[in-house]
Design a protein around this motif. Sequence first.
Motif, PDB file in Angstrom:
ATOM      1  N   ALA A  94     -48.915 -13.894  -4.575  1.00 25.96           N
ATOM      2  CA  ALA A  94     -49.785 -12.718  -4.553  1.00 25.96           C
ATOM      3  C   ALA A  94     -50.979 -12.910  -5.479  1.00 25.96           C
ATOM      4  O   ALA A  94     -52.110 -12.585  -5.126  1.00 25.96           O
ATOM      5  N   ALA A  97     -53.416 -15.201  -3.950  1.00 23.69           N
ATOM      6  CA  ALA A  97     -54.167 -14.536  -2.882  1.00 23.69           C
ATOM      7  C   ALA A  97     -55.257 -13.652  -3.474  1.00 23.69           C
ATOM      8  O   ALA A  97     -56.385 -13.621  -2.971  1.00 23.69           O
ATOM      9  N   ARG A  98     -54.938 -12.967  -4.558  1.00 22.63           N
ATOM     10  CA  ARG A  98     -55.939 -12.093  -5.185  1.00 22.63           C
ATOM     11  C   ARG A  98     -57.106 -12.896  -5.738  1.00 22.63           C
ATOM     12  O   ARG A  98     -58.205 -12.379  -5.863  1.00 22.63           O
ATOM     13  N   PHE A 105     -50.570 -17.827   9.286  1.00 23.73           N
ATOM     14  CA  PHE A 105     -49.245 -18.389   9.511  1.00 23.73           C
ATOM     15  C   PHE A 105     -49.154 -19.028  10.889  1.00 23.73           C
ATOM     16  O   PHE A 105     -49.764 -18.553  11.856  1.00 23.73           O
ATOM     17  N   GLN A 109     -47.343 -13.472  11.310  1.00 22.95           N
ATOM     18  CA  GLN A 109     -46.733 -12.601  10.307  1.00 22.95           C
ATOM     19  C   GLN A 109     -47.634 -11.381  10.182  1.00 22.95           C
ATOM     20  O   GLN A 109     -48.508 -11.326   9.334  1.00 22.95           O
ATOM     21  N   LEU A 110     -47.409 -10.414  11.061  1.00 26.30           N
ATOM     22  CA  LEU A 110     -48.302  -9.258  11.110  1.00 26.30           C
ATOM     23  C   LEU A 110     -47.505  -7.979  10.921  1.00 26.30           C
ATOM     24  O   LEU A 110     -46.285  -7.979  10.985  1.00 26.30           O
ATOM     25  N   PHE A 111     -48.232  -6.887  10.672  1.00 21.48           N
ATOM     26  CA  PHE A 111     -47.590  -5.581  10.605  1.00 21.48           C
ATOM     27  C   PHE A 111     -47.565  -5.031  12.027  1.00 21.48           C
ATOM     28  O   PHE A 111     -48.475  -4.320  12.452  1.00 21.48           O
ATOM     29  N   LEU A 122     -55.173  -2.837   5.157  1.00 17.81           N
ATOM     30  CA  LEU A 122     -54.200  -3.140   4.107  1.00 17.81           C
ATOM     31  C   LEU A 122     -54.702  -4.286   3.231  1.00 17.81           C
ATOM     32  O   LEU A 122     -54.624  -4.226   2.006  1.00 17.81           O
ATOM     33  N   GLU A 126     -55.811  -3.988  -0.743  1.00 15.06           N
ATOM     34  CA  GLU A 126     -55.243  -4.814  -1.816  1.00 15.06           C
ATOM     35  C   GLU A 126     -56.351  -5.532  -2.579  1.00 15.06           C
ATOM     36  O   GLU A 126     -56.324  -5.604  -3.795  1.00 15.06           O
ATOM     37  N   GLN A 184     -59.542 -10.756   3.114  1.00  7.13           N
ATOM     38  CA  GLN A 184     -59.264 -11.087   1.721  1.00  7.13           C
ATOM     39  C   GLN A 184     -60.486 -11.714   1.035  1.00  7.13           C
ATOM     40  O   GLN A 184     -60.438 -12.001  -0.146  1.00  7.13           O
TER      41      GLN A 184
ATOM     42  N   THR B 228     -49.006   0.568   1.775  1.00  4.92           N
ATOM     43  CA  THR B 228     -48.471  -0.736   1.375  1.00  4.92           C
ATOM     44  C   THR B 228     -46.949  -0.736   1.472  1.00  4.92           C
ATOM     45  O   THR B 228     -46.349  -1.768   1.749  1.00  4.92           O
ATOM     46  N   THR B 230     -45.237   0.780   3.799  1.00  2.13           N
ATOM     47  CA  THR B 230     -45.018   0.487   5.215  1.00  2.13           C
ATOM     48  C   THR B 230     -45.258  -0.994   5.483  1.00  2.13           C
ATOM     49  O   THR B 230     -44.515  -1.627   6.231  1.00  2.13           O
ATOM     50  N   GLY B 231     -46.286  -1.531   4.859  1.00  2.80           N
ATOM     51  CA  GLY B 231     -46.584  -2.955   5.014  1.00  2.80           C
ATOM     52  C   GLY B 231     -45.421  -3.820   4.558  1.00  2.80           C
ATOM     53  O   GLY B 231     -45.074  -4.798   5.211  1.00  2.80           O
ATOM     54  N   GLU B 234     -42.768  -3.633   7.130  1.00  2.00           N
ATOM     55  CA  GLU B 234     -43.133  -4.320   8.364  1.00  2.00           C
ATOM     56  C   GLU B 234     -43.133  -5.833   8.206  1.00  2.00           C
ATOM     57  O   GLU B 234     -42.730  -6.549   9.116  1.00  2.00           O
ATOM     58  N   ASN B 235     -43.645  -6.321   7.081  1.00  2.00           N
ATOM     59  CA  ASN B 235     -43.712  -7.772   6.905  1.00  2.00           C
ATOM     60  C   ASN B 235     -43.985  -8.125   5.444  1.00  2.00           C
ATOM     61  O   ASN B 235     -45.127  -8.167   5.001  1.00  2.00           O
ATOM     62  N   ARG B 237     -43.594 -10.954   3.887  1.00  2.00           N
ATOM     63  CA  ARG B 237     -44.271 -12.243   3.668  1.00  2.00           C
ATOM     64  C   ARG B 237     -45.776 -12.072   3.717  1.00  2.00           C
ATOM     65  O   ARG B 237     -46.520 -12.643   2.925  1.00  2.00           O
ATOM     66  N   ARG B 238     -46.229 -11.278   4.680  1.00  2.00           N
ATOM     67  CA  ARG B 238     -47.660 -11.048   4.783  1.00  2.00           C
ATOM     68  C   ARG B 238     -48.169 -10.282   3.567  1.00  2.00           C
ATOM     69  O   ARG B 238     -49.277 -10.528   3.084  1.00  2.00           O
ATOM     70  N   MET B 239     -47.361  -9.352   3.069  1.00  3.12           N
ATOM     71  CA  MET B 239     -47.796  -8.596   1.887  1.00  3.12           C
ATOM     72  C   MET B 239     -48.024  -9.537   0.705  1.00  3.12           C
ATOM     73  O   MET B 239     -49.010  -9.415  -0.013  1.00  3.12           O
ATOM     74  N   HIS B 240     -47.108 -10.490   0.492  1.00  2.33           N
ATOM     75  CA  HIS B 240     -47.323 -11.479  -0.567  1.00  2.33           C
ATOM     76  C   HIS B 240     -48.617 -12.238  -0.295  1.00  2.33           C
ATOM     77  O   HIS B 240     -49.408 -12.490  -1.203  1.00  2.33           O
ATOM     78  N   ALA B 241     -48.821 -12.599   0.972  1.00  6.56           N
ATOM     79  CA  ALA B 241     -49.970 -13.441   1.325  1.00  6.56           C
ATOM     80  C   ALA B 241     -51.302 -12.709   1.154  1.00  6.56           C
ATOM     81  O   ALA B 241     -52.328 -13.346   0.971  1.00  6.56           O
ATOM     82  N   ILE B 242     -51.305 -11.378   1.222  1.00  8.00           N
ATOM     83  CA  ILE B 242     -52.578 -10.676   1.006  1.00  8.00           C
ATOM     84  C   ILE B 242     -52.711 -10.207  -0.439  1.00  8.00           C
ATOM     85  O   ILE B 242     -53.595  -9.425  -0.780  1.00  8.00           O
ATOM     86  N   GLY B 243     -51.801 -10.681  -1.298  1.00 10.93           N
ATOM     87  CA  GLY B 243     -51.978 -10.442  -2.728  1.00 10.93           C
ATOM     88  C   GLY B 243     -51.347  -9.171  -3.245  1.00 10.93           C
ATOM     89  O   GLY B 243     -51.710  -8.680  -4.309  1.00 10.93           O
ATOM     90  N   SER B 244     -50.404  -8.630  -2.491  1.00  7.43           N
ATOM     91  CA  SER B 244     -49.781  -7.380  -2.927  1.00  7.43           C
ATOM     92  C   SER B 244     -48.686  -7.643  -3.957  1.00  7.43           C
ATOM     93  O   SER B 244     -47.823  -8.485  -3.732  1.00  7.43           O
ATOM     94  N   PRO B 245     -48.713  -6.926  -5.094  1.00  4.78           N
ATOM     95  CA  PRO B 245     -47.624  -7.052  -6.065  1.00  4.78           C
ATOM     96  C   PRO B 245     -46.392  -6.300  -5.550  1.00  4.78           C
ATOM     97  O   PRO B 245     -46.147  -5.155  -5.935  1.00  4.78           O
ATOM     98  N   ARG B 249     -44.694  -2.478  -6.472  1.00  2.94           N
ATOM     99  CA  ARG B 249     -44.788  -1.391  -5.501  1.00  2.94           C
ATOM    100  C   ARG B 249     -43.407  -0.823  -5.207  1.00  2.94           C
ATOM    101  O   ARG B 249     -43.217   0.388  -5.174  1.00  2.94           O
TER     102      ARG B 249
END
Lengths: 273, 362
Positions: A94, A97-98, A105, A109-111, A122, A126, A184, B228, B230-231, B234-235, B237-245, B249
């Motif tokens: 994370a 990524a920030r 992927f 790997q989507l919502f 989203l 972030e 991002q 977030t 919900t994110g 839902e996924n 792995r994607r949350m980690h990949a977009i930089g979410s702590p 959360r």
Amino acid sequence: MSQTMTEQAMSSSVATAFASAVPALEVRGVNKSFGALQVARDVNLTLERGARRALIGPNGAGKTSLVNLITGVLKPSSGQVLLGGEDITSWSSAKRARRGLARTFQINQLFRGLSVLENVCLAIGERRGESYNLWRPAGSKAAVIDEALDHLNSLRLVDDALRLVRELPYGRQRLVEIAIALAQRPKVLLLDEPAAGVPSSESHLILDVVASLDPDIAILIIEHDMDVVFRFAQSITVLVAGAVLTEGSPQEILADERVRAVYLGQEADRSHG
Amino acid sequence: MAESNKAMSPNMTPNVTSSASPAAPAGSTTVQAARARAMEFMANRHRFRAWELLPWLVAFAAFFIFPDRMTFGSQVLIMVLFALSLDLILGYAGIVTLGHAAFFGLGAYTVALGAARLDWNEPISGLFAAAIVAGLGGLISGWFLLRYRGLTLLMLTLATGIMLMELGNYRSDISGGYDGVPGISFKPLFGVFDYDLYGRTNYLYVLVVLFVIFLLVRRIVYSPFGQTLTGIRENVRRMHAIGSPVHTRLVTAYTIAAAIAGVAGALFAQTNSYATLTVFDFDTSAKVMVMLVLGGTGRLYGAFVGAVIYMVLEDHLSKMSPAFWQFGIGLLLVVTVLFLRRGILGLFEDVAAKLFTRKAKS
């Protein structure tokens, strides 16, 4: 040098010339094994700013593992990963990524239960640090929506913005993968087979999109389609059994006998056999 | 671009303005339309809908229709609140827990022990104390447990509840053990509204607390933070990949849910004027999860539908057949899980959607 000092230096135009000499991403002597299986052997790889590099190699060469090592999903047994000259080996995915390291992927790997727009919002939320807000309704900031629409527009996804991701055809979902990564605002972008699983009639759109990405972003693309690789990449790294076999310009790789032997030959065998 | 055109137009001849607009990029009007649609879509997510009044009207009507069942009514509302707190973490963040009763129990014991041992009888400050104690419990346990997911997390939360209960049992000198803390009483609300024999004051008190907390939860769910969660469901792995702590959360959501469960427990102790260690019981955790699943997870009002149906069924069936009533609940759960994946509220939504499209067509 302290972190704030580095950031200040990066923002000043005088230092930009100096900063551009620092690679956007550097992998130094990375090793990783799962028991007896070694997925990375002393891998060295450098992405300059704005680089267009392809990572190729036969199935099981460790390409996706390398992406996972770079993004921090896997921790290397030894070696270092540097982002803009800073050692990020101990950072979480994370945090990486920030700081501008984005990926897509190989398998989506989507919502899936959210709209395309919300998927992108989203990532924007972030990045802008708005996701800490517990009170304001999400989507009340026009700037976020506008930016999301910009990304979707550039990927020709605007008409699908309000549809649920799971209702989209697979090819469109692959584009959402890229849209999230772009939201991002990455400095370094790792594309893991962006057109995988997409019929060739649709894959052109994805590859056109990849070709037209911001030239400042350093991009590493894993791709099997050699036409794409040779069209897109300025340089190519060949990975075999977790180790870098060779790297060079597309012409050099094309001319390299060893590459033909381990990779292109295998491809030829497959297509003919 | 559109704005600057407008700003400049007074200085231009009409001719220039009219010829300038067709010259704008062909896509711009569709982009503008898309933007308008996107704004509308995002604004609609959190807009109050007319039907949302319905549960509150029903709850208020019940006050007049069943004046002699108000204690039961309070129990139902308390379970709604408890299920709502679980929805925040299970329905939205996807945290599967069988230890949610721990926070309900912490809240109940905070006010019960406060009243019995410290003469802290003021009900509303008691709720805040319960929220703080249970919230702290959620913060500390969540910090450790939420590194895990799935079966591991399920077992760890279950174990936490059991350990808390056994701790209470071990220190029965404080907790009163399985006999509980009986015969506690509370001061009138705001020093004015005393509790009556039929629990009517209490019912309104619980209803108001539920309403306030519901608005809070609703706000959180539709916030960027709620998105977030919900994110993460839902996924992740994607949350980690977009930089979410992700861990932060989850712990935040878990703490909030624990605090709300604590308030529900406090209301439970205040309504019944007692608290026993059974509030920590695995049964309580399982029951609230069944309620939520029956009603529908991740949709706020599922807690209302599920808790009401469960409590009313339990009430009726246990009178009809004291030994066999759980069979009915079990059967309903099986049918819901197999055929109504989105819960009974999901069924309502589908029926409503069909009715409205039919109306629109005719």
